[in-house]
Write a protein that holds these residues in place. Sequence first.
Motif, PDB file in Angstrom:
ATOM      1  N   THR A 126     -65.922  46.416-105.174  1.00  0.00           N
ATOM      2  CA  THR A 126     -66.928  47.222-106.065  1.00  0.00           C
ATOM      3  C   THR A 126     -66.438  48.188-107.326  1.00  0.00           C
ATOM      4  O   THR A 126     -65.194  48.557-107.227  1.00  0.00           O
ATOM      5  N   TYR A 127     -67.512  48.282-107.962  1.00  0.00           N
ATOM      6  CA  TYR A 127     -67.065  49.282-109.365  1.00  0.00           C
ATOM      7  C   TYR A 127     -67.262  50.607-109.206  1.00  0.00           C
ATOM      8  O   TYR A 127     -67.314  51.491-110.220  1.00  0.00           O
ATOM      9  N   GLN A 128     -68.008  50.959-107.912  1.00  0.00           N
ATOM     10  CA  GLN A 128     -68.193  52.575-107.610  1.00  0.00           C
ATOM     11  C   GLN A 128     -68.236  52.489-105.944  1.00  0.00           C
ATOM     12  O   GLN A 128     -68.397  51.587-105.258  1.00  0.00           O
ATOM     13  N   LYS A 162     -69.855  44.582-113.942  1.00  0.00           N
ATOM     14  CA  LYS A 162     -68.794  45.224-114.778  1.00  0.00           C
ATOM     15  C   LYS A 162     -69.278  45.991-115.600  1.00  0.00           C
ATOM     16  O   LYS A 162     -70.359  45.879-116.172  1.00  0.00           O
TER      17      LYS A 162
END
Length: 355
Positions: A126-128, A162
Amino acid sequence: MEIIDTKEGVIEAFEKINLYLKPRVKQATREIFVSFGGHNVSRDGFLSLIAVTEGNGITYLFDVISLEDDLWDNGMREFLEIPYNEKVVFDTREVKDCLTHKHGFVYKGMFDLRIIELTQRGKVKTYQALPHEKIEKGGITKTVVSRTFLFTIDEMFTYYVKPGERDSMSYIKETINEKTWRSRKTGIEKNCKRYMFEYQKFLISVWRCFVFGDIQQDKLWWISSELYNALLHDKDVRTYDKFEINNLVPKFIVCYGTTDQPLGGVRCTKCSRMMPSSEFTDSMLRNRPTCACTNCALLASDNIKVPKAHTKAPKKKKKSKKKKVRIAGEGDSDSSSGISAAGGDSDQEEKEAES
């Protein structure tokens, strides 16, 4: 994006789509991305556009309003009815309600990314940092990835898209009014086309986060998606209440490791779903009109706590101590090598000022 607004165009488009969906060698999946646009899409609203993107990247935008029955009778109804087409979607409960009650057929065969994400939460990149919650097991309190709530589109953006792609896709959250969805004065409105295009990009971007092709796993995802998307259209009278539309994970819908689910013999009076008796208190079972499952009881209490994203406390940097070096011929006050260049310059400026 190819706009389809004629009968001939529909026939030609589905010839290509059906060719792609035919079983072929060395192709683990035959995914196809589908999104729906319209005003208040349900039995009380209408569909305006349907976008279909096949795995080769070709997107067809079907004009539901202009085509009317030419769309449904020449491929779209069959395409949406077949349960074995791997249609990748995001929460199409409202769409299924619309198709069932306004167009007379049952929409099947979807892989719902909202459900698939829940089963894979914490297992993919995941991006966070994901939200966490505390659970107690065997007398020990543990902090684990939260699976109490389904993610909204905004949350899917945060965790699975993204950062560089979010700005363009954020357009799908913009509100397009009824008149814009219905208008065809100069063809399909530009805002509607952009909305559908960005929604397809969103589906593809999130889909890439997960790995398809495992027969048993795909079966669980498919069954869970079917169960979840059947929630809203089952009632004879459509009621938009918080017992139907919420982000809590529905009870006995998601298949994590098996399709076996406990048999339900008691109906929840709030959401009208059959549940096992363990979902209700003894007093509720004695007085059936008061039966409310644990999800509905939580919603009624207005005591829902949404877990926050898990963040680690930043590590404190240790300050390195500089050793003092004694230089022959200098006093104790100037013996430290830790004097900054700025300090040295300021001393020199003072001497120059005195002279």
